[in-house]
Scaffold this motif. Structure first.
Motif, PDB file in Angstrom:
ATOM      1  N   ALA A  17       5.248 -18.709   3.072  1.00  0.00           N
ATOM      2  CA  ALA A  17       6.274 -17.687   3.309  1.00  0.00           C
ATOM      3  C   ALA A  17       5.725 -16.282   3.065  1.00  0.00           C
ATOM      4  CB  ALA A  17       7.493 -17.948   2.427  1.00  0.00           C
ATOM      5  N   CYS A  18       4.944 -16.121   2.007  1.00  0.00           N
ATOM      6  CA  CYS A  18       4.368 -14.802   1.716  1.00  0.00           C
ATOM      7  C   CYS A  18       3.345 -14.410   2.779  1.00  0.00           C
ATOM      8  CB  CYS A  18       3.742 -14.787   0.328  1.00  0.00           C
ATOM      9  SG  CYS A  18       4.969 -14.853  -0.988  1.00  0.00           S
ATOM     10  N   GLY A  19       2.553 -15.369   3.238  1.00  0.00           N
ATOM     11  CA  GLY A  19       1.587 -15.088   4.302  1.00  0.00           C
ATOM     12  C   GLY A  19       2.276 -14.665   5.591  1.00  0.00           C
ATOM     13  N   ILE A  20       3.344 -15.359   5.940  1.00  0.00           N
ATOM     14  CA  ILE A  20       4.105 -15.009   7.141  1.00  0.00           C
ATOM     15  C   ILE A  20       4.732 -13.625   6.985  1.00  0.00           C
ATOM     16  CG2 ILE A  20       6.184 -15.584   8.467  1.00  0.00           C
ATOM     17  CD1 ILE A  20       5.410 -18.580   7.914  1.00  0.00           C
ATOM     18  N   LEU A  21       5.316 -13.353   5.836  1.00  0.00           N
ATOM     19  CA  LEU A  21       5.933 -12.048   5.584  1.00  0.00           C
ATOM     20  C   LEU A  21       4.902 -10.931   5.713  1.00  0.00           C
ATOM     21  CD1 LEU A  21       8.269 -10.205   4.637  1.00  0.00           C
ATOM     22  CD2 LEU A  21       7.536 -10.692   2.294  1.00  0.00           C
ATOM     23  N   LEU A  22       3.752 -11.086   5.055  1.00  0.00           N
ATOM     24  CA  LEU A  22       2.732 -10.037   5.103  1.00  0.00           C
ATOM     25  C   LEU A  22       2.163  -9.870   6.510  1.00  0.00           C
ATOM     26  CD1 LEU A  22       0.897 -10.664   1.724  1.00  0.00           C
ATOM     27  CD2 LEU A  22       2.446  -8.779   2.298  1.00  0.00           C
ATOM     28  N   GLY A  23       1.943 -10.980   7.203  1.00  0.00           N
ATOM     29  CA  GLY A  23       1.464 -10.890   8.582  1.00  0.00           C
ATOM     30  C   GLY A  23       2.445 -10.153   9.463  1.00  0.00           C
ATOM     31  N   TRP A  24       3.724 -10.455   9.289  1.00  0.00           N
ATOM     32  CA  TRP A  24       4.753  -9.779  10.064  1.00  0.00           C
ATOM     33  C   TRP A  24       4.798  -8.286   9.745  1.00  0.00           C
ATOM     34  CZ3 TRP A  24       9.796  -8.242   8.023  1.00  0.00           C
ATOM     35  CH2 TRP A  24      10.637  -7.705   9.003  1.00  0.00           C
ATOM     36  N   LEU A  25       4.746  -7.948   8.471  1.00  0.00           N
ATOM     37  CA  LEU A  25       4.837  -6.540   8.084  1.00  0.00           C
ATOM     38  C   LEU A  25       3.651  -5.725   8.592  1.00  0.00           C
ATOM     39  CD1 LEU A  25       6.151  -6.787   4.412  1.00  0.00           C
ATOM     40  CD2 LEU A  25       7.404  -6.014   6.421  1.00  0.00           C
TER      41      LEU A  25
ATOM     42  N   PHE B  55      12.388 -10.087  -0.522  1.00  0.00           N
ATOM     43  CA  PHE B  55      11.178 -10.695  -1.085  1.00  0.00           C
ATOM     44  C   PHE B  55      11.362 -10.958  -2.577  1.00  0.00           C
ATOM     45  CE2 PHE B  55       7.393 -10.042  -3.674  1.00  0.00           C
ATOM     46  CZ  PHE B  55       6.726 -11.215  -3.356  1.00  0.00           C
ATOM     47  N   LEU B  56      11.891  -9.980  -3.305  1.00  0.00           N
ATOM     48  CA  LEU B  56      12.062 -10.153  -4.752  1.00  0.00           C
ATOM     49  C   LEU B  56      13.036 -11.286  -5.061  1.00  0.00           C
ATOM     50  CD1 LEU B  56      12.063  -6.422  -5.907  1.00  0.00           C
ATOM     51  CD2 LEU B  56      10.225  -8.110  -6.156  1.00  0.00           C
ATOM     52  N   MET B  57      14.097 -11.413  -4.280  1.00  0.00           N
ATOM     53  CA  MET B  57      15.038 -12.521  -4.482  1.00  0.00           C
ATOM     54  C   MET B  57      14.346 -13.862  -4.215  1.00  0.00           C
ATOM     55  SD  MET B  57      18.511 -10.841  -2.834  1.00  0.00           S
ATOM     56  CE  MET B  57      19.090 -12.402  -2.295  1.00  0.00           C
ATOM     57  N   PHE B  58      13.583 -13.941  -3.132  1.00  0.00           N
ATOM     58  CA  PHE B  58      12.839 -15.162  -2.816  1.00  0.00           C
ATOM     59  C   PHE B  58      11.865 -15.497  -3.936  1.00  0.00           C
ATOM     60  CE2 PHE B  58       8.732 -16.697  -1.140  1.00  0.00           C
ATOM     61  CZ  PHE B  58       9.102 -17.985  -0.812  1.00  0.00           C
TER      62      PHE B  58
ATOM     63  N   TYR C 262       4.088  -7.541  -3.690  1.00  0.00           N
ATOM     64  CA  TYR C 262       4.994  -6.385  -3.699  1.00  0.00           C
ATOM     65  C   TYR C 262       4.217  -5.108  -3.375  1.00  0.00           C
ATOM     66  CZ  TYR C 262       8.045  -2.709  -5.480  1.00  0.00           C
ATOM     67  OH  TYR C 262       8.778  -1.565  -5.603  1.00  0.00           O
ATOM     68  N   SER C 263       3.043  -4.956  -3.990  1.00  0.00           N
ATOM     69  CA  SER C 263       2.239  -3.747  -3.719  1.00  0.00           C
ATOM     70  C   SER C 263       1.771  -3.718  -2.258  1.00  0.00           C
ATOM     71  CB  SER C 263       1.065  -3.649  -4.690  1.00  0.00           C
ATOM     72  OG  SER C 263       0.131  -4.672  -4.460  1.00  0.00           O
ATOM     73  N   LEU C 264       1.450  -4.881  -1.684  1.00  0.00           N
ATOM     74  CA  LEU C 264       1.068  -4.925  -0.273  1.00  0.00           C
ATOM     75  C   LEU C 264       2.255  -4.590   0.626  1.00  0.00           C
ATOM     76  CD1 LEU C 264      -1.239  -8.077  -0.135  1.00  0.00           C
ATOM     77  CD2 LEU C 264      -1.925  -5.675   0.027  1.00  0.00           C
ATOM     78  N   ILE C 265       3.431  -5.055   0.251  1.00  0.00           N
ATOM     79  CA  ILE C 265       4.637  -4.718   1.015  1.00  0.00           C
ATOM     80  C   ILE C 265       4.841  -3.209   1.010  1.00  0.00           C
ATOM     81  CG2 ILE C 265       7.170  -4.880   1.035  1.00  0.00           C
ATOM     82  CD1 ILE C 265       6.837  -7.788   0.048  1.00  0.00           C
ATOM     83  N   ARG C 266       4.754  -2.609  -0.153  1.00  0.00           N
ATOM     84  CA  ARG C 266       4.926  -1.150  -0.262  1.00  0.00           C
ATOM     85  C   ARG C 266       3.865  -0.421   0.563  1.00  0.00           C
ATOM     86  NH1 ARG C 266       9.519  -0.290  -0.752  1.00  0.00           N
ATOM     87  NH2 ARG C 266       9.094   1.843  -1.313  1.00  0.00           N
ATOM     88  N   LYS C 267       2.623  -0.932   0.524  1.00  0.00           N
ATOM     89  CA  LYS C 267       1.531  -0.310   1.278  1.00  0.00           C
ATOM     90  C   LYS C 267       1.789  -0.413   2.774  1.00  0.00           C
ATOM     91  CE  LYS C 267      -3.423  -0.320   1.839  1.00  0.00           C
ATOM     92  NZ  LYS C 267      -4.703  -0.831   1.426  1.00  0.00           N
ATOM     93  N   SER C 268       2.354  -1.521   3.218  1.00  0.00           N
ATOM     94  CA  SER C 268       2.608  -1.693   4.654  1.00  0.00           C
ATOM     95  C   SER C 268       3.616  -0.680   5.167  1.00  0.00           C
ATOM     96  CB  SER C 268       3.078  -3.118   4.954  1.00  0.00           C
ATOM     97  OG  SER C 268       4.421  -3.303   4.559  1.00  0.00           O
TER      98      SER C 268
END
Length: 126
Positions: A27-35, A54-57, A117-123
């Motif tokens: 799930a995290c890989g898919i999320l990061l790939g999508w972002l 993401f934080l809830m998941f 989380y830091s990668l999400i923010r960076k994206s």
């Protein structure tokens, strides 16, 4: 309950732990790939929604993994407490298996959560 029944329960719990970790990583890989591949314009509301989801998941998955490891530890403790009357070498070896444990799993999960989380923010910054 016999040691072998407890061992079967422990193996089932271990399979559940494996599933939860695999689900989290996928799930995290898919999320990061999508972002990182998305052409979406990330306004403040979209950023907040993705971050909160993401934080809830992560919290739900961490809770499930922690509880599963706690159950595994309890099963192994039950097996070890029965060993006083049973000299089976397989059961003795099996009862030593603990994986990384509930605390270890929480530490690894939280470290991964912070990194993701830091990668999400960076994206969102790019």
């Amino acid at each position: 309950m016999t040691d072998y029944e407890l061992a079967q329960i422990a193996l089932s719990i271990s399979e559940q732990i494996d599933f939860l970790w695999n689900f989290y990583v996928a799930a995290c890989g898919i999320l990061l790939g999508w972002l990182f591949s998305s052409k979406i314009e990330w306004n403040h509301d979209k950023q907040r929604a993705v971050t909160i989801l993401f934080l809830m998941f992560a919290v739900v998955n961490l809770s499930a993994i922690y509880n599963a490891y706690s159950l595994l530890e309890a099963a192994m403790d039950s097996i070890q407490s029965n060993l006083e009357h049973n000299g089976d070498s397989f059961i003795k070896k099996f009862s030593d298996f603990r994986g990384i444990g509930s605390i270890g799993a929480a530490v690894v999960h939280l470290a991964a959560d912070f990194f993701i989380y830091s990668l999400i923010r960076k994206s969102f910054i790019r």
